[in-house]
Motif scaffolding. Sequence first.
Motif, PDB file in Angstrom:
ATOM      1  N   ALA A  17       0.794  -1.062  -0.017  1.00 56.72           N
ATOM      2  CA  ALA A  17       0.055   0.060   0.109  1.00 56.72           C
ATOM      3  C   ALA A  17       0.770   1.348  -0.047  1.00 56.72           C
ATOM      4  N   HIS A  45       2.116   2.675  -3.316  1.00 55.24           N
ATOM      5  CA  HIS A  45       1.145   3.776  -4.021  1.00 55.24           C
ATOM      6  C   HIS A  45       1.213   5.036  -3.291  1.00 55.24           C
ATOM      7  N   LYS A  63      -3.416  -1.473  -4.349  1.00 57.68           N
ATOM      8  CA  LYS A  63      -4.369  -0.210  -4.769  1.00 57.68           C
ATOM      9  C   LYS A  63      -5.268  -0.986  -6.131  1.00 57.68           C
ATOM     10  N   ALA A 101      -7.718   1.090   1.599  1.00 54.08           N
ATOM     11  CA  ALA A 101      -7.394  -0.374   1.152  1.00 54.08           C
ATOM     12  C   ALA A 101      -7.606  -1.244   2.458  1.00 54.08           C
TER      13      ALA A 101
END
Length: 979
Positions: A773, A776, A797, A967
């Motif tokens: 995670a 990104h 993502k 997320a």
Amino acid sequence: MRTSAIGTLRHRTGIMRGISTMVLVAFTLLILLPTAQAAQQSAVKPASIPMSASGPQSVTDEDRLSRALQNMEEALARLEDRIQLGNELNMEVERLAALESDIRRLDRAVQQNFKLIERHIRDRHLPAVILERHQAMVADYRQGMAAFLATLQGTLRAPKGKALAQVQKVRKYLKDHKVRRRHLADDPRDLPNRSLRPDPERKPRESERAFKQAGIESNPKVHLAALGDFTFDRLPGASDPAYLAETPEIQLTQPIKDKAAELGHDPVTIYHWVRNHIQWQPTWGAGQDAALTLSARRGNAFDIAGLLIALLRASGIPARYVHGTIEVSAERFKNWAGGFEDIQGALNFASAGGIPITPVLGGGRIVSVRLEHIWVEAAIDYVPSRGAKNREADTWVALDPSYKQYQILKGLDAAAIAGIDLEAVAQTTLDSATVNTAEGWLSGLDPTALATAQTQMQGALKEYLAQHYPHPTEGDILGGYKTIVEAFPSLPGALPHRIVAVGARYGQVPKALQNTFTYAFGRDVLGDLIDPLTLPLAKLNNQRLTLSFRPATADDEEALQSLLPQGEITDVSQLPSAIPAYLIQVVPELKLNGEVLKTGGPMRLGEELSFFTQVSHAGRSFPAKAYDVIAGSYLAVAAASGTIAPAQLQAVQDRLSHTKTTLESGDTGLIASLSREALLGDLFHAGLLGYYAQLIGLAHVLGLQQHGHYTLAAGTGTFGYEPNVSYLFGIPRTITPGGVVMNVPIVHIVGQDTNDGAKKRDYLFQVGLISSALEHAVPEQMFVNDENPGEAISAVKALQKANAQGQRIYHLTPANQAMTLPAIHQNSLVMQEIRAALNAGKEVITHTDPVSVPGWSGAGYILFDPETGDGAFKIGGGQNGGIISIDELIGIFAGIFVGLGIISGTAIIGGASLLYFFPLVISYIYFWALLSLVNNYAEFATGAGVGLGLPYFTWQVFLSKAAIADAIALIFGILSMVL
């Protein structure tokens, strides 16, 4: 409390807006040092070769042809599958015929462009070698295209019985004469995000003889000298200059000298300060220099001993390392190693960190542990004051600044305070999705319940803290531990544990005990690294390391200069957005803080360089990892272990602030003097430091909640600009603007309080999801806000986006692959890697169809070992990381010429066009300077000892800034399937 720093952070967020785009120049400094002399190149005619200057949305004929050939690869792969399954072939054959028609049409356009390029070379009277390269490219291209079309025709005309062999022949031809960047497939037996394993055979040596038999000997040999006012000539060995000298780990930097002066150059004060303020990490091997340990306030026994020695040597007091074996009771070791509940869990954590360690049994249980250890001996005036009055050294005094005990902090139960049943919330979230356990997929997971619960807990916790904790720390909220402080007027009379054996004494750490990183540009035919460069990790750790390229010769620079338009360049829109890469040769350079460490041989611009990194940790060497870097990239190279030091983040922030001031000055001379390291090196180095600071912090927070323990063994990889390349039959034809790419393999050390193997595996897998995670999140933190929208991608993502689109998220296993693989519609190279992982006994999480962000389209997929939790968190193309398109960041980009030294930064500053992102990145670094070390805040400020003292306000921002909240629900859903 450091509320003033937080207040400053609040004020600084204002500068993240209102300054016009700043990154234009930074992303054009990509290959060469900028030269001021080239700033005003003039008297050249506009380029007549077909290189669009209309911005990044332009697509060349060469791009279209390269993509058509890639599409042909995919069509052939589908056709091969259908032949093998016995399916109808007419539709796929028609697609091949249509693609052939497109390729023939584009071939004619490319051939015409070759003629224009040759005319340009002749008109500009470029060196003969440039014309020779062009003619060789044209000949190779024509030969490659003719052979391809002939083979393809054989496929289209092949009878049904021979169709499979002919399709495979065409696919092999395209594979051997590549038309795309190589897919970076990972070996499923050696996944890039891996954890170190305990080694029960790595036992401590328990006699001086055993140390000598292992080749461990003291250093240095005896020399005599007289140094300073403090006398030590009567103490055997103390007058050796080595005991006052600098080493790779003991650098007497200004911060070290300042701290020694602050502590009054007093050995008693120095020892107690180090002992009370520096947290021990149960790992082995020297990996930090003293300044890093001073700033980070943590390190292993080598690092902490090195800091104490550095402060003593800076005070004129001879000091040395001692290497031996000690014995510690089981209860005390559990506490010292981080507050473990189970002694075997503590042993395994230390063993995984490389410490030679073994249990001592009594009455059928572990009563103590023996481990190799590093402590310090200092030449002290010990009799009779025990160092309180230090005039004439009479004793080598043993000091162990690493060993200590901690107070365990329980923390608060936010869910209980808010009256929330987390199990019910979890069930509600799962109920929102459609889950098919038989087929291994879920879809439609709704994060609303989790988000609502999070908001309720934050509100309730804030109100509770206002009533009960007016100045809360992270330790108060989340729990953790802090040092039980000792402060005495004299030095201790003995070590706080039993010495089993003393093996050796060192003036400097032997090479065999240094952790190292090795770098190489390629392998030879035997598979050995070519001209490898090995450096002590202490020299690299947290430092700015970059990989960049420069023109190989003056002829290459002249060819690049010929591509520029006439007159002064004031905006990047005047520059070509694509250049013929095959004309130019460049040389790779690996630099440490701007100084060249290693240079490679000439290679084509756009060619792929196999950049190898090999880690040696605690005497264990791991297989070298390769990353294929496009020549023309500018990358920061990660070298991190243990921690990220606030001082390093502060140094980067200061340099970025200076660069920002220079750019804002409008002084063309100063701006032209800025190096690529000032504009790009610091920018991307900042991103890597921030990435690992967040990873360490979030892994720590996760561990507090799940009874896990985390140490970063080795953070490697790269972060920076990579151009796009159009390949035609193995040769890089055209180079065009690319994106910011993060590729970060990581070596973890993880432990579990109760030594539960399943919980340890689950914890590691969740740390891996966080690491993905962040791949990104970090580019978005650095380069995206309301004024500059954009979107980065990572494996997590991509899965999140697929879930939002209603795609099924599949959990593939060796057992269910026959049923699940037909539902996955990703490109052939991704599918090939997924099949290889499943065949090796690994498992895979992916989605059914490609997802897109600007500048990228493809798959997110996770390969993982269900036994260990090791994994690879990947996106289409094979990167173990993330990417963000530059087009979305700055609207227009010309990523070659300033970096090649053909024009300087002044040429395209224009209306402060580079200045947008520096404030954003400076704020980003300032923020992570606060967050990089959770043990370096309130307790330290009050002298209460090592603790988890980060102000809770900062953790609230931390979790927000991490940009992974969206997320969380998907991660939760994945875990529900996998774990």
